[in-house]
Write a protein that holds these residues in place. Sequence first.
Motif, PDB file in Angstrom:
ATOM      1  N   LEU A 221       0.515  -1.042   0.114  1.00 59.66           N
ATOM      2  CA  LEU A 221      -0.081  -0.004  -0.113  1.00 59.66           C
ATOM      3  C   LEU A 221       0.500   1.223  -0.040  1.00 59.66           C
ATOM      4  N   GLY A 222       2.409   1.524   0.607  1.00 56.47           N
ATOM      5  CA  GLY A 222       2.476   2.141   0.179  1.00 56.47           C
ATOM      6  C   GLY A 222       3.214   2.885  -0.540  1.00 56.47           C
ATOM      7  N   SER A 223       3.680   1.502  -1.358  1.00 52.27           N
ATOM      8  CA  SER A 223       4.301   1.782  -2.954  1.00 52.27           C
ATOM      9  C   SER A 223       4.053   3.105  -3.435  1.00 52.27           C
ATOM     10  N   LYS A 224       5.180   3.977  -4.414  1.00 47.20           N
ATOM     11  CA  LYS A 224       5.129   4.937  -5.159  1.00 47.20           C
ATOM     12  C   LYS A 224       5.335   5.095  -6.400  1.00 47.20           C
ATOM     13  N   PHE A 225       4.742   5.608  -7.446  1.00 52.20           N
ATOM     14  CA  PHE A 225       5.568   5.679  -8.789  1.00 52.20           C
ATOM     15  C   PHE A 225       4.737   7.063  -8.982  1.00 52.20           C
ATOM     16  N   SER A 226       5.421   7.365 -10.258  1.00 49.57           N
ATOM     17  CA  SER A 226       5.420   7.770 -11.423  1.00 49.57           C
ATOM     18  C   SER A 226       4.146   8.263 -11.777  1.00 49.57           C
ATOM     19  N   THR A 227       3.296   9.653 -11.435  1.00 44.80           N
ATOM     20  CA  THR A 227       1.812  10.065 -12.020  1.00 44.80           C
ATOM     21  C   THR A 227       1.349   9.593 -13.296  1.00 44.80           C
ATOM     22  N   ASP A 228       2.426   8.681 -14.207  1.00 44.55           N
ATOM     23  CA  ASP A 228       1.844   9.017 -16.007  1.00 44.55           C
ATOM     24  C   ASP A 228       2.389   7.053 -15.555  1.00 44.55           C
ATOM     25  N   CYS A 229       2.129   6.646 -14.845  1.00 42.29           N
ATOM     26  CA  CYS A 229       2.552   5.506 -14.454  1.00 42.29           C
ATOM     27  C   CYS A 229       1.620   4.442 -15.672  1.00 42.29           C
ATOM     28  N   LYS A 230       2.089   3.217 -16.402  1.00 46.40           N
ATOM     29  CA  LYS A 230       1.340   2.124 -16.615  1.00 46.40           C
ATOM     30  C   LYS A 230       0.147   1.843 -15.663  1.00 46.40           C
ATOM     31  N   ILE A 231      -1.246   2.077 -15.307  1.00 51.50           N
ATOM     32  CA  ILE A 231      -1.917   1.380 -14.857  1.00 51.50           C
ATOM     33  C   ILE A 231      -2.581  -0.291 -15.013  1.00 51.50           C
ATOM     34  N   GLU A 232      -2.668  -1.039 -14.315  1.00 48.14           N
ATOM     35  CA  GLU A 232      -3.694  -1.603 -15.196  1.00 48.14           C
ATOM     36  C   GLU A 232      -5.107  -2.523 -13.743  1.00 48.14           C
ATOM     37  N   ILE A 233      -6.132  -2.834 -13.999  1.00 50.13           N
ATOM     38  CA  ILE A 233      -6.747  -2.679 -13.268  1.00 50.13           C
ATOM     39  C   ILE A 233      -7.703  -4.018 -13.770  1.00 50.13           C
ATOM     40  N   ASN A 234      -7.884  -5.418 -12.615  1.00 49.71           N
ATOM     41  CA  ASN A 234      -8.193  -6.519 -13.724  1.00 49.71           C
ATOM     42  C   ASN A 234      -7.759  -6.779 -15.295  1.00 49.71           C
ATOM     43  N   GLY A 235      -6.877  -6.339 -15.274  1.00 51.37           N
ATOM     44  CA  GLY A 235      -6.117  -6.640 -16.632  1.00 51.37           C
ATOM     45  C   GLY A 235      -6.534  -5.260 -18.116  1.00 51.37           C
ATOM     46  N   LYS A 236      -6.625  -4.636 -17.490  1.00 47.36           N
ATOM     47  CA  LYS A 236      -7.820  -3.442 -18.050  1.00 47.36           C
ATOM     48  C   LYS A 236      -6.904  -1.917 -18.215  1.00 47.36           C
ATOM     49  N   ILE A 237      -5.675  -1.068 -18.949  1.00 53.06           N
ATOM     50  CA  ILE A 237      -5.289  -0.317 -18.927  1.00 53.06           C
ATOM     51  C   ILE A 237      -6.027   0.902 -18.184  1.00 53.06           C
ATOM     52  N   LEU A 238      -6.116   1.746 -17.324  1.00 52.96           N
ATOM     53  CA  LEU A 238      -6.710   2.449 -16.830  1.00 52.96           C
ATOM     54  C   LEU A 238      -6.248   3.765 -17.352  1.00 52.96           C
ATOM     55  N   LEU A 239      -7.111   4.208 -17.769  1.00 54.89           N
ATOM     56  CA  LEU A 239      -6.509   4.920 -18.535  1.00 54.89           C
ATOM     57  C   LEU A 239      -7.217   6.855 -17.542  1.00 54.89           C
ATOM     58  N   GLU A 240      -6.271   8.351 -18.405  1.00 49.89           N
ATOM     59  CA  GLU A 240      -6.642   9.576 -17.119  1.00 49.89           C
ATOM     60  C   GLU A 240      -7.973   9.244 -18.239  1.00 49.89           C
TER      61      GLU A 240
END
Length: 253
Positions: free
Chosen positions: A40-59
Amino acid sequence: MMEDRLQKIIASRGYCSRRRAEQFMLEGRVKVDGKTITELGSKFSTDCKIEINGKILLETTIKKYYIFYKPRCVVTTMFDPKKRKTVADFFKKEKIRLFPVGRLDYDVSGLLIMTNDGDFANYISHPRYNFNKTYQALCDGEVSKQQITNLLSGVIIEDNYKAKANAAKIISYDSKLNQSLISLTINEGHKHHVKNMLKSAFIELIKLKRTNIDILDLGNLKPGEFRSITKEELSKLFGKIKIQNIGEKQKWE
């Protein structure tokens, strides 16, 4: 590029609240650059590539805020494995993914906020900001003034926790049906909180409806209907929690 906690980045992209994002992480449903993240404390670049349930999360830069009159027998989730009707069924025409702020039980109707602004959801649902929530309860029998006094002074619910109503009153009593209508205002949100308070006060509940969240009310909405929260209402809510930057860099609709 700035770094931030992953759950906050997910919320800022409008997928869900921070708390919900944390739950997804703990369940192993979130990946960053192809790697599953559960810390839960993990930090990443705010423009990182995120997937939730296999789907890419777009801003998205478009933030939406609705007051929804949830009917009874509707689940406060976006998907239900039991195939019951969910709040998502009422927003199928929306192109942007929305999610509920907090929850109402399956058999409880009333005011529910729907949004795609995770930061907004986090502040509205966080207990430190003490947003009042008002309910109307239809009860069997004649509720006494003493029972109302007990709700105001505090009743014991789960795990010996003493819960107090901020306000409570008898609205009406129907002698023919032998039913009372009362209102109850709280600023907490334990599971089945209002139901447990009424039970502890020996008040037999028939139906429960949430009518207000702070300055927001159902107005003329009917079950299943919704309306946009106005900029004026949002400004008052943001002012209450003394948050000045939410929404300033976003496009409001």
